[in-house]
Enzyme design. Sequence first.
Site, PDB file in Angstrom:
ATOM      1  CB  THR A  25      -0.901   0.004   1.242  1.00  0.00           C
ATOM      2  OG1 THR A  25      -1.674  -1.187   1.218  1.00  0.00           O
ATOM      3  CG2 THR A  25      -1.828   1.198   1.249  1.00  0.00           C
ATOM      4  CE1 TYR A  69     -29.632 -23.580  13.804  1.00  0.00           C
ATOM      5  CE2 TYR A  69     -28.785 -22.536  11.833  1.00  0.00           C
ATOM      6  CZ  TYR A  69     -28.718 -22.749  13.191  1.00  0.00           C
ATOM      7  OH  TYR A  69     -27.748 -22.152  13.931  1.00  0.00           O
TER       8      TYR A  69
END
Lengths: 526, 526
Positions: free
Chosen positions: B275, B361
Amino acid sequence: MGSLDSNPATFDAFAAEADGFQPLNADDVRSYLHKSVDFIYDYYKSVESLPVLPGVEPGYLRRLLQCAPPSAAAPFDIAMKELREAVVPGMTHWASPNFFAFFPATNSAAAIAGELIASAMNTVGFTWQANPAATEMEVLALDWLAQLLRLPASFLMHRTDAGEGRGTGGGVILGTTSEAMLVTLVAARDAALRRMGSSGVAGITRLVVYAADQTHSTFFKACRLTGFDPANIRSIPTGADTDYGLDPTKLLEAMQADVDTGLVPTYVCATVGTTSTNAVDPVGAIADVAARFNAWVHVDAAYAGSACICPEFRHHLDGVERVDSISMSPHKWLMTCLDCTCLWVRDAHRLTDSLETNPEYLKNGASDSGAVTDLKDMQVGVGRRFRGLKLWMVMRTYGAARLQEHIRSDVAMAKMFEESVRSDDRFEVVVPRNFALVCFRIKPHGGGMTTEEDADGANHELMERLNRTGKAYLAHTVVGGKFVLRFAVGSSLQEERHVRSAWELIRKTTDEIMEGEKKCVHEDGC
Amino acid sequence: MGSLDSNPATFDAFAAEADGFQPLNADDVRSYLHKSVDFIYDYYKSVESLPVLPGVEPGYLRRLLQCAPPSAAAPFDIAMKELREAVVPGMTHWASPNFFAFFPATNSAAAIAGELIASAMNTVGFTWQANPAATEMEVLALDWLAQLLRLPASFLMHRTDAGEGRGTGGGVILGTTSEAMLVTLVAARDAALRRMGSSGVAGITRLVVYAADQTHSTFFKACRLTGFDPANIRSIPTGADTDYGLDPTKLLEAMQADVDTGLVPTYVCATVGTTSTNAVDPVGAIADVAARFNAWVHVDAAYAGSACICPEFRHHLDGVERVDSISMSPHKWLMTCLDCTCLWVRDAHRLTDSLETNPEYLKNGASDSGAVTDLKDMQVGVGRRFRGLKLWMVMRTYGAARLQEHIRSDVAMAKMFEESVRSDDRFEVVVPRNFALVCFRIKPHGGGMTTEEDADGANHELMERLNRTGKAYLAHTVVGGKFVLRFAVGSSLQEERHVRSAWELIRKTTDEIMEGEKKCVHEDGC
């Protein structure tokens, strides 16, 4: 136009092509988006007629689309054609009004518009300076929502009681509940290590976290991600006696037992509206127990938190003023398209102590002044979208009145469905319905279905048959050892007639299963 | 329309209001989105004339908008009006062609369209079954991009050499590079603990991670989040001798020294395009060193990875076939709006071993069969948007040719800027330009600017003055102790003329600063 003086005197000629590629050419953007809007309009108009759950086989898309990236550019219409012909047929249509699985991903015109504008502006507001409006909009949206939820002022970045003054709390919009759990677990972990005087992370093996066994699996995963010892992650059993909510007495016993063996209770996760059955852990009682041990309490209200904007549901958050953090996801039940999870913490510094970074290339006067919030210090990553816009647009456009109406309408439809189930004595409602989820099942009732095992089989069969029709999609759970169907109301295109139709389909399909069972008993004695 | 039979016989009357609230009414959706598209069109047409960095004070938005959420609904136009009048003036315009700060967030018509459609469909593809098309589209998009990058087949979920067969690798689209680091750190951590035979996480205090001191701060944060001991996070010094890339010899020394004291080298992060200055760590050499210690190597190519779709830049990834994982972010330089970070791992099971969950689930036949990918098991959270669509749309619409043209055009503009800087002897280019970022500064040159300290002051002054004009926004870094300006080319509306204008502004502002310095020396001797 404020374009700068562009005398190219000091430049050598640069071969700018007049027809060079312009990825954001405004006319192209408008054209592509208009085509997309037409697609969306048609999609919403027709999604009801599409099978909710597609019948495709694994690998189907690769067989329809090319395996290698194209070399040459293609008109946007090609992508749209492939979207229509190859992608849509393989989709599970969460936007379908016949979708009753999981929790619905509710949505709204205002949210989609907000997300679209955010995508086009495409800012990266890691620091306040990198986009002041995005940071302040996010803080504002969180403060608005906190007010709708009547969260204590201590959670707000800006206290509203006197209208002025800065709170010690803070909020941030994250992508998922899992991230909210992860960052608060880290804050609690580091605070506990500091209190222990641990050298580095050496003390981590003594830290313990707690949650009911109904807590979402992602909590237990977040604990492992943040380095808690798997042996110290307590899943406290629940049962029908507390409607599957966490029993504070059991929590107290577990915490005390750990202290007695030299361990350090660090974090408790309480859920308001579990995924499985919408169970509610008693927030205030849990906070009181945790306070004895100086443990962090986080409330996961991902789904049911949205309901708490209605006074009649707000009691589920009673005691929240004594917890350390709370998260809920407007992308579940507050008509805000994915992703949008709101996290509030009572002391923002406890979070930023663990999450702050200060690289040279992000330093700026505003951050140095301490007068602003840099939201990167309250999340895992650095980059972040303009997250607050769509949530603000939802609240700005619909207002508290419409948002409450939306919740109440879903709950009323769920109640209607629940009453239908109760009116048919082949079925049972397995746990109390708290919000817009009905957990029900065919119960054992003689014939070919005398045992719980028989009933489990019938319910499994019922779910499979329903889902194969393409006319409804339900998911399941297991509660107290029983296979249970989950009927979650609230998909944003859903109306009463869809709920009615689904119930008719369930009745009819159950008739067929029962007929089959009877025939089986009669003919084969099986 | 395939709507179900809706005979309401078994229902009590339910007071459905004909004018009930319909949050996804297709006409409203179309109307709100058309208004949004008009806004975006105007925004792109005018953003060049807006100050890139706004002049607002902290708290400005709260003073313009109401502090409390509205009770009543309001026309969507109200939100749009407030967006125009209150939000836009407080924005840092990343879409402005005069934006040269950080790395640009590149974007395109196809990406915005893809994101819009994904927002409207609003599916949650945690498992394959929850949206087969979304899962398969994501896998396909990742495989396409891997091919553009010429990643080894071992990273692909589906090998393409023979056209068939399932690879052992895997990919996933995440929100940020930080998440890619976090999940691979966890996988490496858990694998190391298993190899050590650690009881639970007891061995964590012996694990060590490594990166160059130029590595993004978010890496060091991800290490802390995942429980590595702060004392065992090595930041290896770099210098001008390696253009601020990681020296493999120093890495070897550090790893060996740790082994000698009983520590366990676990993970090395190599960056392609840092960066700060776009430094490139030597991937192959680092992989060779790490292999001696069985440490995981991750390549962070967040920004510069996109350039590697061009053959002339691909050498920066040489040796990638020997690393364990690589991530890059199309939301940085591949014209895909936020957020979109691609992660590939060589052995997907090493990731899923640590990240898999299997709650009741979410169980389904497809997952049980093992024939499908459930992307929730390669990320932190469970919920996930239709992430692959926009990336696929970008590649499908622009093709490799346009994508390469886009990279090359940015690099050519950066080169042009670099040459301008070099042609003015008041300036120096501080590190070699590898991609489209130019790191430069006013150098000491006598007059009122004889020392490095003087020059630092002048550069700081230059940046502040430039940014105050609203006609350009540059960020800074510190390299080798010197304050350096970063000029990042590539904002998607940028053309050559904007780069020229910015250079003219820099020259003119430098003239003014120099004049001031001279005057100061002359008049006051200060």
